[in-house]
Scaffold this active site. Structure first.
Site, PDB file in Angstrom:
ATOM      1  N   SER A 207       0.833  -1.210   0.000  1.00 27.53           N
ATOM      2  CA  SER A 207       0.000   0.000   0.000  1.00 27.53           C
ATOM      3  C   SER A 207       0.864   1.255   0.000  1.00 27.53           C
ATOM      4  O   SER A 207       0.444   2.301  -0.483  1.00 27.53           O
ATOM      5  CB  SER A 207      -0.948   0.014   1.198  1.00 27.53           C
TER       6      SER A 207
ATOM      7  N   SER B  70       6.414   6.151  18.216  1.00 25.96           N
ATOM      8  CA  SER B  70       6.871   7.442  17.694  1.00 25.96           C
ATOM      9  C   SER B  70       6.999   8.460  18.824  1.00 25.96           C
ATOM     10  O   SER B  70       6.244   8.428  19.803  1.00 25.96           O
ATOM     11  CB  SER B  70       5.834   7.916  16.679  1.00 25.96           C
TER      12      SER B  70
ATOM     13  N   TYR C  58      -3.512   9.501  13.780  1.00 29.70           N
ATOM     14  CA  TYR C  58      -2.287   8.704  13.617  1.00 29.70           C
ATOM     15  C   TYR C  58      -1.558   8.566  14.957  1.00 29.70           C
ATOM     16  O   TYR C  58      -1.222   7.461  15.396  1.00 29.70           O
ATOM     17  CB  TYR C  58      -1.338   9.329  12.581  1.00 29.70           C
TER      18      TYR C  58
ATOM     19  N   LYS D 210      -0.681   5.207  17.754  1.00 25.95           N
ATOM     20  CA  LYS D 210       0.586   4.786  18.374  1.00 25.95           C
ATOM     21  C   LYS D 210       0.407   4.668  19.894  1.00 25.95           C
ATOM     22  O   LYS D 210       0.899   3.732  20.516  1.00 25.95           O
ATOM     23  CB  LYS D 210       1.705   5.768  18.020  1.00 25.95           C
TER      24      LYS D 210
ATOM     25  N   TYR E 278      10.536   6.248  17.740  1.00 23.49           N
ATOM     26  CA  TYR E 278      11.456   6.887  16.798  1.00 23.49           C
ATOM     27  C   TYR E 278      11.279   8.392  16.842  1.00 23.49           C
ATOM     28  O   TYR E 278      10.151   8.876  16.892  1.00 23.49           O
ATOM     29  CB  TYR E 278      11.189   6.466  15.349  1.00 23.49           C
TER      30      TYR E 278
HETATM   31  P1  NAD Z   1       6.315   2.998   5.231  1.00 23.87           P
HETATM   32  O1  NAD Z   1       4.968   3.435   4.809  1.00 23.87           O
HETATM   33  O2  NAD Z   1       7.470   3.279   4.337  1.00 23.87           O
HETATM   34  O3  NAD Z   1       6.310   1.430   5.552  1.00 23.87           O
HETATM   35  C1  NAD Z   1       5.169   0.762   6.038  1.00 23.87           C
HETATM   36  C2  NAD Z   1       4.962  -0.461   5.160  1.00 23.87           C
HETATM   37  O4  NAD Z   1       3.846  -1.188   5.678  1.00 23.87           O
HETATM   38  C3  NAD Z   1       4.665  -0.137   3.697  1.00 23.87           C
HETATM   39  O5  NAD Z   1       5.504  -0.895   2.869  1.00 23.87           O
HETATM   40  C4  NAD Z   1       3.202  -0.529   3.525  1.00 23.87           C
HETATM   41  O6  NAD Z   1       2.945  -1.003   2.223  1.00 23.87           O
HETATM   42  C5  NAD Z   1       3.043  -1.622   4.593  1.00 23.87           C
HETATM   43  N1  NAD Z   1       1.680  -1.778   5.113  1.00 23.87           N
HETATM   44  C6  NAD Z   1       0.852  -0.808   5.571  1.00 23.87           C
HETATM   45  N2  NAD Z   1      -0.318  -1.336   5.943  1.00 23.87           N
HETATM   46  C7  NAD Z   1      -0.236  -2.678   5.742  1.00 23.87           C
HETATM   47  C8  NAD Z   1      -1.113  -3.779   5.925  1.00 23.87           C
HETATM   48  N3  NAD Z   1      -2.365  -3.591   6.379  1.00 23.87           N
HETATM   49  N4  NAD Z   1      -0.698  -5.021   5.606  1.00 23.87           N
HETATM   50  C9  NAD Z   1       0.547  -5.212   5.123  1.00 23.87           C
HETATM   51  N5  NAD Z   1       1.432  -4.226   4.918  1.00 23.87           N
HETATM   52  C10 NAD Z   1       1.042  -2.965   5.213  1.00 23.87           C
HETATM   53  O7  NAD Z   1       6.565   3.637   6.682  1.00 23.87           O
HETATM   54  P2  NAD Z   1       7.921   3.745   7.514  1.00 23.87           P
HETATM   55  O8  NAD Z   1       8.367   5.155   7.485  1.00 23.87           O
HETATM   56  O9  NAD Z   1       8.853   2.663   7.152  1.00 23.87           O
HETATM   57  O10 NAD Z   1       7.335   3.495   8.980  1.00 23.87           O
HETATM   58  C11 NAD Z   1       7.337   2.209   9.572  1.00 23.87           C
HETATM   59  C12 NAD Z   1       6.692   2.290  10.934  1.00 23.87           C
HETATM   60  O11 NAD Z   1       7.371   3.251  11.736  1.00 23.87           O
HETATM   61  C13 NAD Z   1       5.223   2.728  10.921  1.00 23.87           C
HETATM   62  O12 NAD Z   1       4.541   1.998  11.911  1.00 23.87           O
HETATM   63  C14 NAD Z   1       5.282   4.188  11.288  1.00 23.87           C
HETATM   64  O13 NAD Z   1       4.103   4.616  11.896  1.00 23.87           O
HETATM   65  C15 NAD Z   1       6.439   4.182  12.273  1.00 23.87           C
HETATM   66  N6  NAD Z   1       7.114   5.479  12.392  1.00 23.87           N
HETATM   67  C16 NAD Z   1       7.592   6.095  11.273  1.00 23.87           C
HETATM   68  C17 NAD Z   1       8.219   7.341  11.379  1.00 23.87           C
HETATM   69  C18 NAD Z   1       8.699   8.059  10.162  1.00 23.87           C
HETATM   70  O14 NAD Z   1       8.880   9.278  10.227  1.00 23.87           O
HETATM   71  N7  NAD Z   1       8.948   7.395   9.036  1.00 23.87           N
HETATM   72  C19 NAD Z   1       8.364   7.937  12.646  1.00 23.87           C
HETATM   73  C20 NAD Z   1       7.880   7.254  13.775  1.00 23.87           C
HETATM   74  C21 NAD Z   1       7.249   6.020  13.635  1.00 23.87           C
HETATM   75  C1  WQD Z   2      10.032  18.398  10.441  1.00 21.16           C
HETATM   76  C2  WQD Z   2      10.135  19.914  10.582  1.00 21.16           C
HETATM   77  C3  WQD Z   2       8.123  21.064  10.009  1.00 21.16           C
HETATM   78  C4  WQD Z   2       8.080  20.035   5.787  1.00 21.16           C
HETATM   79  C5  WQD Z   2       6.189  13.872  11.443  1.00 21.16           C
HETATM   80  C6  WQD Z   2       5.055  13.216  12.196  1.00 21.16           C
HETATM   81  C7  WQD Z   2       5.592  12.352  13.303  1.00 21.16           C
HETATM   82  C8  WQD Z   2       6.641  11.365  12.790  1.00 21.16           C
HETATM   83  C9  WQD Z   2       7.649  12.005  11.883  1.00 21.16           C
HETATM   84  C10 WQD Z   2       5.647   9.230  12.491  1.00 21.16           C
HETATM   85  C11 WQD Z   2       8.888  20.535  11.207  1.00 21.16           C
HETATM   86  C12 WQD Z   2       9.231  21.424   9.045  1.00 21.16           C
HETATM   87  C13 WQD Z   2       8.421  20.149   7.116  1.00 21.16           C
HETATM   88  C14 WQD Z   2       8.145  21.182   4.959  1.00 21.16           C
HETATM   89  C15 WQD Z   2       8.937  22.448   6.849  1.00 21.16           C
HETATM   90  N1  WQD Z   2       6.060  10.319  12.026  1.00 21.16           N
HETATM   91  N2  WQD Z   2       8.845  21.339   7.621  1.00 21.16           N
HETATM   92  N3  WQD Z   2       8.587  22.355   5.517  1.00 21.16           N
HETATM   93  O1  WQD Z   2       6.441  17.012  11.798  1.00 21.16           O
HETATM   94  O2  WQD Z   2       8.496  16.364  13.124  1.00 21.16           O
HETATM   95  O3  WQD Z   2       6.965  14.621  12.352  1.00 21.16           O
HETATM   96  O4  WQD Z   2       7.003  12.832  10.908  1.00 21.16           O
HETATM   97  O5  WQD Z   2       5.459   8.871  13.618  1.00 21.16           O
HETATM   98  O6  WQD Z   2       4.502  11.712  13.867  1.00 21.16           O
HETATM   99  O7  WQD Z   2       4.231  14.238  12.733  1.00 21.16           O
HETATM  100  O8  WQD Z   2       8.393  15.778  10.696  1.00 21.16           O
HETATM  101  O9  WQD Z   2       9.552  15.990   8.557  1.00 21.16           O
HETATM  102  O10 WQD Z   2       7.110  16.631   8.694  1.00 21.16           O
HETATM  103  O11 WQD Z   2       8.803  18.076   9.798  1.00 21.16           O
HETATM  104  O12 WQD Z   2       9.326  23.540   7.295  1.00 21.16           O
HETATM  105  O13 WQD Z   2       7.822  21.162   3.765  1.00 21.16           O
HETATM  106  O14 WQD Z   2      10.235  20.468   9.266  1.00 21.16           O
HETATM  107  O15 WQD Z   2       7.335  22.187  10.290  1.00 21.16           O
HETATM  108  O16 WQD Z   2       9.316  21.608  12.002  1.00 21.16           O
HETATM  109  P1  WQD Z   2       7.536  16.057  12.048  1.00 21.16           P
HETATM  110  P2  WQD Z   2       8.436  16.565   9.351  1.00 21.16           P
END
Ligand code: NAD
Ligand code: WQD
Length: 337
Positions: free
Chosen positions: A34, A125, A150, A154, A177
């Site tokens: 997805s 997160s 979202y 978490k 993270y």
């Molecule tokens: P991503 O979207 O790149 O990876 C998630 C993967 O899960 C995708 O490949 C998607 O296809 C798959 N997926 C989603 N729903 C599914 C389902 N129902 N069945 C099977 N597969 C499914 O995201 P990511 O950045 O690698 O994040 C991984 C995890 O880390 C997530 O749980 C996200 O919430 C968490 N996280 C991410 C960040 C970030 O900034 N990237 C920060 C904090 C936490």
């Molecule tokens: C970083 C900084 C923006 C884009 C989000 C989710 C969080 C986590 C990580 C999963 C902020 C600024 C951004 C742009 C900008 N995900 N910014 N111009 O907001 O810290 O976190 O992703 O758990 O839940 O909320 O990350 O990369 O979006 O932003 O100025 O075009 O960059 O305002 O200060 P964020 P981000």
């Protein structure tokens, strides 16, 4: 040892699959594609030398999850990445987020609960801290009311795991993270945002390559040294390695608390302007940007106290912001070439 990696073709999952292989684990990837592409499997193969086991399936289907665990009765640990992760989309379509991020988690835990003992690692997160009162943020900082569906998934996910741990033999580690960025040094795998990136670093690299005209900096009136918001940007390879260390901890230690929580960040906060300057340095390009108003829901500052991860988990982020941005830039250039 066979480890189920849900969402293993996604950004963080794919890097973790590589590190699991490097550490001698046998990853089994499940993904519904997805938010990822099947090509990632070949790209992982280009790094590790073979295609890891892969099942294309949707974890929202309870019967399919049941079949998966029947077929692979030898799964002895799960790293659960699969989730939907776009904050804005979660506000627009909360039920999609509750269904995907909660139902799938419950179905997996239902299967794990049947086992005599097992290990579970959850992608949480720093969003659970909201705007924390004290920087850097320690794990015992209070969890704040969620700012988006979202974020709520978490928090609820952490609570579900904690409740289930009390009545099962599942040992869990919750990994919070901070802001993952960057790509594998081979530039075979990296972040692949669909459409216009919402996150800072992919927007910067896409602007650098000419796909976007200019970056909007969301606010320069924050109470920070340069007025722009501060985050803790962590290299995805460092983050991936933390999962391996966490899994080893679960496997090797019999008497851990049933649930442990660790912050995964570098411990250093960087402002948006610092990220732009560092990108300009590593890319040799001037980044066009303009200052606009704050983005709704954004916080001023979030960076991790990493003492617990360093001292208890025995893991420390190695890469600098410069190295992480250089790897993101290398990846962007490679996929656009
Ligand atoms: P991503 O979207 O790149 O990876 C998630 C993967 O899960 C995708 O490949 C998607 O296809 C798959 N997926 C989603 N729903 C599914 C389902 N129902 N069945 C099977 N597969 C499914 O995201 P990511 O950045 O690698 O994040 C991984 C995890 O880390 C997530 O749980 C996200 O919430 C968490 N996280 C991410 C960040 C970030 O900034 N990237 C920060 C904090 C936490
Ligand atoms: C970083 C900084 C923006 C884009 C989000 C989710 C969080 C986590 C990580 C999963 C902020 C600024 C951004 C742009 C900008 N995900 N910014 N111009 O907001 O810290 O976190 O992703 O758990 O839940 O909320 O990350 O990369 O979006 O932003 O100025 O075009 O960059 O305002 O200060 P964020 P981000």
């Amino acid at each position: 040892m066979k480890v189920l990696v849900t969402g293993g073709l996604g950004f963080i999952g794919s890097h973790t699959v590589v590190e699991l292989h490097n550490a001698g684990f046998e990853p089994l990837i499940v993904d519904n594609l997805s938010n990822s592409s099947i090509d990632v499997l070949d790209r992982i193969a280009a790094i590790i030398g073979y295609k890891p086991a892969f099942e294309q399936m949707d974890l929202r289907e309870k019967a399919a999850v049941n079949q998966l665990f029947k077929k692979h009765a030898d799964i002895s640990g799960v790293i659960h990445f699969a989730a939907s992760k776009a904050v804005g989309e979660s506000v627009e379509n909360p039920l999609l987020y509750y269904e995907n991020n909660i139902n799938a988690l419950v179905y997996i835990l239902q299967e794990l609960q049947k086992k005599e003992s097992t290990n579970f690692i959850f992608s949480s997160s720093c969003t659970v801290y909201g705007q924390a009162e004290k920087m850097p943020i320690t794990e015992d900082a209070s969890v704040q009311p969620a700012m988006s569906p979202y974020g709520n998934t978490k928090q609820i996910g952490e609570e579900i795991i904690t409740d289930v741990a009390k009545v099962s033999n599942i040992k869990s580690i919750l990994l919070r993270y901070f802001n993952p960025i960057g790509a594998h040094p081979s530039a075979e795998i990296g972040e692949l945002p669909i459409g216009v990136p919402q996150n800072l670093v992919p927007f910067i690299t896409q602007t650098g390559i000419g796909l976007r005209q200019e970056l909007s900096v969301y606010g320069d009136d924050y109470p920070t040294p340069d007025g722009t918001a501060i985050r803790d940007y962590i290299h995805v390879v460092d983050l991936a390695k933390a999962h391996v260390v966490a899994l080893q901890r679960l496997v090797e230690n019999k008497n851990l608390d049933k649930v442990e929580t660790f912050n995964l960040g570098t411990g250093t906060g960087s402002s948006v302007l610092e990220v732009i300057k560092t990108f300009e340095k590593v890319s040799g390009k001037k980044l066009p940007y303009k200052i606009v108003g704050r983005r709704e829901g954004d916080i001023t500052s979030a960076y991790a106290n990493t003492d617990k991860a360093n001292n208890v988990l025995g893991w420390k982020a190695q890469s600098t912001l410069e190295e992480a941005l250089a790897s993101a830039w290398k990846w962007e250039q490679k996929i656009r070439s």
